[in-house]
Every structure is written in structure tokens, then in C-alpha cells.
Design an enzyme around this catalytic site. Sequence first.
Site, PDB file in Angstrom:
ATOM      1  N   HIS A 140      46.291 -27.798 -12.790  1.00  9.93           N
ATOM      2  CA  HIS A 140      45.961 -28.514 -11.553  1.00  9.93           C
ATOM      3  C   HIS A 140      45.323 -27.647 -10.490  1.00  9.93           C
ATOM      4  O   HIS A 140      45.194 -28.088  -9.347  1.00  9.93           O
ATOM      5  CB  HIS A 140      47.212 -29.149 -10.942  1.00  9.93           C
ATOM      6  N   LYS A 143      41.224 -26.380   2.016  1.00  6.70           N
ATOM      7  CA  LYS A 143      40.900 -27.782   2.308  1.00  6.70           C
ATOM      8  C   LYS A 143      40.127 -27.920   3.629  1.00  6.70           C
ATOM      9  O   LYS A 143      39.563 -28.959   3.924  1.00  6.70           O
ATOM     10  CB  LYS A 143      42.174 -28.627   2.340  1.00  6.70           C
ATOM     11  N   LYS A 172      46.242 -34.773   4.044  1.00  7.68           N
ATOM     12  CA  LYS A 172      46.520 -34.001   2.825  1.00  7.68           C
ATOM     13  C   LYS A 172      47.312 -32.772   3.253  1.00  7.68           C
ATOM     14  O   LYS A 172      47.430 -32.512   4.460  1.00  7.68           O
ATOM     15  CB  LYS A 172      45.217 -33.572   2.137  1.00  7.68           C
ATOM     16  N   ARG A 173      47.872 -32.021   2.285  1.00  5.77           N
ATOM     17  CA  ARG A 173      48.547 -30.789   2.671  1.00  5.77           C
ATOM     18  C   ARG A 173      47.593 -29.894   3.468  1.00  5.77           C
ATOM     19  O   ARG A 173      46.379 -29.912   3.245  1.00  5.77           O
ATOM     20  CB  ARG A 173      49.041 -30.051   1.418  1.00  5.77           C
ATOM     21  N   THR A 204      43.070 -36.710  -4.946  1.00  7.35           N
ATOM     22  CA  THR A 204      43.373 -38.093  -5.328  1.00  7.35           C
ATOM     23  C   THR A 204      43.367 -38.985  -4.088  1.00  7.35           C
ATOM     24  O   THR A 204      43.121 -40.186  -4.189  1.00  7.35           O
ATOM     25  CB  THR A 204      44.740 -38.199  -6.041  1.00  7.35           C
ATOM     26  N   LYS A 234      41.960 -43.003  -3.058  1.00  8.76           N
ATOM     27  CA  LYS A 234      42.705 -44.041  -2.315  1.00  8.76           C
ATOM     28  C   LYS A 234      41.889 -44.536  -1.128  1.00  8.76           C
ATOM     29  O   LYS A 234      41.835 -45.735  -0.840  1.00  8.76           O
ATOM     30  CB  LYS A 234      44.059 -43.485  -1.851  1.00  8.76           C
TER      31      LYS A 234
HETATM   32  C1  26W Z   1      54.291 -22.918  -7.968  1.00  9.85           C
HETATM   33  C2  26W Z   1      53.627 -23.267  -6.703  1.00  9.85           C
HETATM   34  C3  26W Z   1      52.723 -24.373  -6.880  1.00  9.85           C
HETATM   35  C4  26W Z   1      53.119 -25.631  -6.459  1.00  9.85           C
HETATM   36  C5  26W Z   1      52.299 -26.682  -6.626  1.00  9.85           C
HETATM   37  C6  26W Z   1      51.502 -24.196  -7.468  1.00  9.85           C
HETATM   38  C7  26W Z   1      50.684 -25.255  -7.648  1.00  9.85           C
HETATM   39  C8  26W Z   1      51.067 -26.493  -7.222  1.00  9.85           C
HETATM   40  C9  26W Z   1      50.197 -27.684  -7.482  1.00  9.85           C
HETATM   41  C10 26W Z   1      49.285 -27.402  -8.641  1.00  9.85           C
HETATM   42  C11 26W Z   1      49.450 -28.078  -6.293  1.00  9.85           C
HETATM   43  C12 26W Z   1      48.834 -29.424  -6.457  1.00  9.85           C
HETATM   44  O1  26W Z   1      49.433 -30.416  -6.121  1.00  9.85           O
HETATM   45  N1  26W Z   1      47.603 -29.457  -6.952  1.00  9.85           N
HETATM   46  C13 26W Z   1      46.811 -30.651  -6.843  1.00  9.85           C
HETATM   47  O2  26W Z   1      46.952 -31.472  -7.985  1.00  9.85           O
HETATM   48  C14 26W Z   1      46.288 -32.704  -7.799  1.00  9.85           C
HETATM   49  C15 26W Z   1      46.586 -33.578  -8.982  1.00  9.85           C
HETATM   50  O3  26W Z   1      45.929 -33.109 -10.116  1.00  9.85           O
HETATM   51  C16 26W Z   1      44.803 -32.490  -7.581  1.00  9.85           C
HETATM   52  O4  26W Z   1      44.221 -33.726  -7.285  1.00  9.85           O
HETATM   53  C17 26W Z   1      44.562 -31.522  -6.413  1.00  9.85           C
HETATM   54  O5  26W Z   1      43.204 -31.209  -6.319  1.00  9.85           O
HETATM   55  C18 26W Z   1      45.371 -30.258  -6.626  1.00  9.85           C
HETATM   56  O6  26W Z   1      45.282 -29.407  -5.501  1.00  9.85           O
END
Ligand code: 26W
Length: 824
Positions: free
Chosen positions: A363, A562, A556-557, A664, A668
Site C-alpha cells: 500500500h 499529501k 485525509k490523514r 480512495t 468517494k
Molecule cells: C506500520 C506503519 C504503517 C501504517 C500504515 C505503514 C503503512 C500504513 C499504511 C500502508 C498507510 C495507508 O493507509 N496507505 C494507504 O492505503 C490506501 C489503500 O490502499 C491507499 O489508497 C493510499 O494511497 C495509501 O496511502
Amino acid sequence: PTLIEDDRTGMSPETLKRAFLDNLFYLQGVNRTDASPYNYYVALAYTVRDRLLRRFLKSTDTYKQEKVKLVCYFSAEFLMGRYLGNNLANLGIYDLIKEMIEELGLDFEEIIEQEPDPGLGNGGLGRLAACFLDSLASLEIPAIGYGIRYEFGIFHQMIQNGWQVEIPDNWLRFGNPWELPRPDESVEVKLGGRTEIYHDDKGQERVQWLPERRVLAIPHDTPVPGYKTNTVNALRLWKAEASESFNFEAFNAGLYDQSVAEKMDAETISKVLYPNDNTPAGRELRLAQQYFFVAASLQDLIRIHLKSHKNLQNFHETAAIQLNDTHPAIAIAELMRLLVDENGLEWSKAWTITQKTFAYTNHTLLPEALERWSADLLGKLLPRHLEIIYLINHFFLDDVRTWFPDNEELLGKLSIVEEAGWGNKQIRMANLACVGSHSINGVAALHTELLQKDTLKEFAMLWPEKFYNKTNGVTPRRWILLSNPQLSALFTEKIGDNWLKDLKELRKLEQYLDDPEFRQRWYEIKQANKADLAAYMLKTRNIEVDVNSIFDVQVKRIHEYKRQHLAVLHIIALYNRIKQNPQIDIVPRTFIFGGKAAPGYFMAKLIIKLTNAVAEIVNKDPDVRGRLKLVFLPNFNVSLGQRIYPAADLSEQISTAGKEASGTGNMKFAMNGSLTIGTLDGANIEIREEAGAENFFLFGLTAEEVYAKKAHGYEPMSYYKNNRELKGVIDRIKSGYFSHGDPELFRPIVDSLLYDDQYMLLADYQSYADCQEQVSEAYRDRDKWTRMSILNSVRMAKFSSDRTIWEYCQEIWKVNPVKISLED
Ligand code: 26W
């Protein structure tokens, strides 16, 4: 004879009303005269849950009877959003119940809002898991979501003096009517200790794990109904508790306090969600959480498998396990341990089964987000798994050596174990996930391409056939039907309600593009949704906004990649233009921001502060005359998203190209008729393709241009020096204008932009500002804007998570729908 309906299953209005009032009295123990909205919520929730249970049990039963292959979605996060409205909609009784509640003189909306929003996730990845569960059930795919029942979800965000303040999210405080605890299906999870070699009864040398402690994993099931199907799948979340037999010795020895301390230690494992997005926590507890839910889930699956099979040789025919990022990747080592150590399978046989079972979704392209665990830490908590990982790596690298002799550099890149110097080893979880899976996928076309060309290029070279693209999607049930009932009613009036099962149907609405009456209704619905959001902003933030202004939204976060601060730079530029010429003719805008910052992410928190600081000045400056308003909405979550997306005119998707895996929220917004201003990043590219380039506001460098610029030595300072407007913006911040004269407060932002600018805001600034001018011009022409809005919305079929899930089913999981019959 009249049919007598059962109070727990009957769907007629009278039966539903009776069941509801009965639940109020017998489950909540209150009379109508003194029932609170919360009492009503719980009574209604149980009324709905009763109606899910027969389908739920029938689904589970059918899966067992027919020995179907189960899709198992392993995810550390599920950002489900409120259940009540969703379950009503999926059961097809939303309007019926709403009427029933209103007939009783109650406020339906108020009852819906009593439910705490279950925030067991950070952002995109967790919400994707929730959309996928909805689509799996709606497509009648046998599936189960496995995760952690965090006692505290993502923190509640408050804004105090412009700064983010985090409040614990005690969402289970008043209980949870949707979950069914299944204590009888609890399993034990081992932790710590050491390993030992022994000889089995055939004299074979084997290894066993002598753990230091054990915790109980107690499953809690939440039913997940499909939209108008009989399929109801389970979301199975594990809660950690001390083992029943916990430290009896200590207890008997009179060390009562010690045994209580150990009990608390065990429960810590499922206590709280780590609020990091895209930065790994590197903490032992986080690894314990990951292992805890994965170990419990695999035991669960093996138990299910062995009910109808004599051994584990064909385990991969029972379970297709999808790893949602590397958070559950330790499952690969755990399945090997279960097969080899605990079930006596040969290593190579076990490895074949393991690879056939797992598939991995990546992701993120941000290198700092790739999980690595220090071998010391991993070995301390999971000594046997560390040995197994070394063995997997050993056999894997031997293979690579035979395929590519004498290529030390390649081995170094592919190795699961990274030698970080001074004997400090790191375990690369993405490498483990790639080696142990038969499928590796990215979440948008560009993302998958960049994974293959860059992040995972050595693996793509080894195993090109393992790579898939699965562009993300979102569920139209929550993100259109529930969020935007008026737009949904218009769709259904014109083309019937099949669009909810097949979003391609919406294309039929293009025939109304030239119908002025249709366009008028479209416009009025958007305005009504804007008015609702305006009322919410007035109530919660005490800010009055103009519903005829462009609602320009970024939710978004908060993360530097971003680029929320790029939007803030542009707002300051507009403000400066007004200050230079208060008579200037500008199209009024309401800028709406929302999103949480990781509590330890200093720059993200400072960006929130900057946004609020600019708001404070701009919103009250008389020269502005209300033409610009800036609102930071606290605590952005699924429920707030449901309010915001339908009310947006403009969707901000402005990440540095090559950094946002998919996005995503972009989908929406577009489904709800917002136009996008965006870079060629993630799924934006595909959204633009679907909507038509002429209906999308594109700006900025491409991913390739970003790399090229970096390679040639990017100098942000030259943009500052050569662009007067941009210089004016940054100087305004520097001067302390937004910080009560303090030039230090925002210096970290200014300095990072001028001297580093990793995310190339300054390089993209002018292109962004110019593009925003085109947006304003387009908005002046209501007809043109409405046409573009309609086209965006009705061309978004590709981004239904039904399409995404169907592709996973056909290409990766090899599973088919299973009809659930309610006949006995
Ligand atoms: C371990 C720390 C950590 C926590 C969360 C590393 C990475 C993440 C996620 C990968 C962050 C995340 O939510 N990524 C998002 O995933 C979405 C679903 O596929 C994508 O639409 C976003 O672009 C992506 O940032």
C-alpha cells in the site's frame, strides 16, 4: 389463517415496531417515557441484529457443509464506520425503519448518531478493508475478516488554540450490540521464551518452542451483510486476555499482585491501535499485536480445515489469505511453524502450501513506511519464527544463487535479512511477504508500475508472473446510498436501483446531460448537501459560510507528501491578492480541511496549526468580505466523511506524483459529483481517464519529472526567488503575520520548503495556482460545471470495490460466489 411473524425475524412494519419497543423494555430496561436517544439506538441495533442472525448462521453453515474456499482478509485495521445505517440499507429496510421511527415521534438521525464510530484503523488501508468486506458479502463470496478488537481505536481529535489534541477513543465503554463474543472458540497464543532441539519417537531431530508466556485470544464476531443478499459474513476480531490458568504458581505462592500484573500485561496486547500512518512504530507491543491476531487466526483456520479434511496437505484449498500490507506478514513464518513443527510436515511440502495460501498487497511507496523489525526484538518475542525466517531466507537465497550466480548485489537486495552493520540485523517484512506469497499486488496502475520498476524491482525481475495490479475501489452502498440519499433517489428514479449492484448502470444517466430539468435537480441536490454541511460547520465551529461559494475540500490523514500545506500556500496567495486590491473580482471559496496527524509527527501537527492560524486571520479580515473562508473540521472519520463528500464541489488530490499509492477519498468525492484538482498520482490517473481529461483539473509534475528533477539537483530556493507571488506568500508566513508576530512558530515549515522541499511544493506551486484559476472560471459557468459534475459521478463504475473484489476473486483467490438459501 393469517401468517404470524416472529418478533425476531419478521419484516412487516407492525412486527418491526413491536420488536423495537420490546427490546427497549427488555434489553434496555426502560420505559418509553424515560428512554434516551442512546436507549433507542441500542434497542434498534438489536432489532436489526436479530434480522441478520439467521442469514449469518446459514452462511457459516453453508460454507462448512460445502467445504468452500474461504477468502481470509488479514488486516491490522478495519475502519468500519457506523453499522446501524449500513445494516438497515443492506437489509433493504432503511426507509421502512426510518418511517417506523418517525411515526413514533422520534428523531431517526439523532438515533443513528448515538452509535460511536468504530475507528479501528488509521486511514486508507483500514477503510479499504471495510469496503472490501461489504463487496465480498454483496458478491456472495465466502469470506472472513480477521483482525484485532482494539479496546481503543484511533484517537479522537480536538483542536485547542489551533493545535491538535488527542483524546482516547473509549468506544466500547457502553458495550457493543453488534459483536458476538465466542469464548468457546478461544485459542492460546504463545510468546517469548526459547527453542530446543529434541528427538521425536522415530528418532527424528525436531525443534520445539518453549514459550515464556501464553495469552488467550477471544474471538468477537460482527456480522457483515451483503447488499440485498442472504450472505452475511463475519468480521472476527480477537481480544487478548490472560489465560484462565494464568500463573497459578505465583498466585498460590501468595504473589497475588504479580499475577494481576501479568493479567494486565496480557490485556495490553489488544488495548490500543497504533495511530501511525506510513511510519512504522518499531515497538515490541506492535509486533506482539501483529503476531497475536495472526497466530489466533491461523489456528482458527486450521481448526475449520481439520473439521472436514484429514490433514493439512490441502490447506490452501480451504483458505486464500490476503495480507493487507506487511502488518500480518509474520503469518508466513507462523504457518510454516504450524505445518512443520506442530504437524510434522516436510519443509518443502509446507513451503508449497504456504506460498499457495498467501497473497500480499502493498500500500505504499514511501521507503520509510516499509516495515523492518530488528532481529533482536523479533527473536526475543518470537524465537522460533526468527529461526524459520532465517531458514526461509537461506533456501531462497540458495535458489537465487543458482539462477544468478555471483551476483552479491542482487542477493543483498532480495535478502529478507538486512545486515545493518555491527551485527545489527533487520528483518524486511516486505521481502518476507514477497517470498512467501504467490501474488504481489499494488493498488493503482501507477503504483503497481512503480513497485515493479523501483521498490520491488528485483522481485519483479525474478517473478514477473507474481505481480498484479488491483486498482482500489470503494463501496457505493456506504459512499453513495447512505451518504447521499437525495442523489441516490434521483439515480433510482431515473434508472431503477440496479446501479447499487452494478455501478456501470450509472452511465445510462449520460442521456440526461442535455436535460435542463435534470441538471437543475442535480445542482439543487448539491446545494442542499452544502447547506447541511454549512449548518454543521456553524454548529460545531461557529463559522458561517456562503453556500454559493466553491466548497473546496481536502480531507485525509495529514502528511507532508499529501501536501495540505500546498493548498494553504494557495489560500495565502488569494488573501494577498485581496489585500493588494480589495476590489478584485474573485470567485468566493470555502476551504474545508480535515484529518488527523500521527501524535509523534511534528511537521504534520504544525501544518494543522498553520491551517488554523491562517483561518483565524482570513476569516475575520474585513477586506476579505467573507469571500474566502477556511474551516478545519476536527476529528475527520468515516461518519464525518459521509457528510463531507456529498457536499464538496472540488476534491483536492494534490500529492507529489509517485507518492500516493492510490487514494480512495478521490473516488468517494467523484462519485458524489465533485470535480478533482489533482496530480498524476495514484488512482487520480485512472479517475481522469474514466471521467475524461476535459472534466478533470490537472496540474503538476509527473512522477518521472519528479525523479528527473531530484536527480539533477532540485533547488527550491530558485522558485522562491523567481516567483513574486510565491515569495509574497512565504514571506507573509515568515514575518509572523499568522503567528501574532512570532517569526519562529512556522519556521520549520518555511525552512523545510526553502532548503529541502522533499515533496516539491515550490516546483508545483505555479502550476497549482494556475489550475485553481481554471477551476474558478469553470465554476462561474454553472451549466458547464454541472455537466462536468454529472459526468464525473456517472463514469465512476470502475471505482466500485465490487469491481476490485471481483478481480481479486478471479485472478488471485480463485473463488466463486456461493448462494445462501434460507429454506431449511
Ligand atoms: C506500520 C506503519 C504503517 C501504517 C500504515 C505503514 C503503512 C500504513 C499504511 C500502508 C498507510 C495507508 O493507509 N496507505 C494507504 O492505503 C490506501 C489503500 O490502499 C491507499 O489508497 C493510499 O494511497 C495509501 O496511502
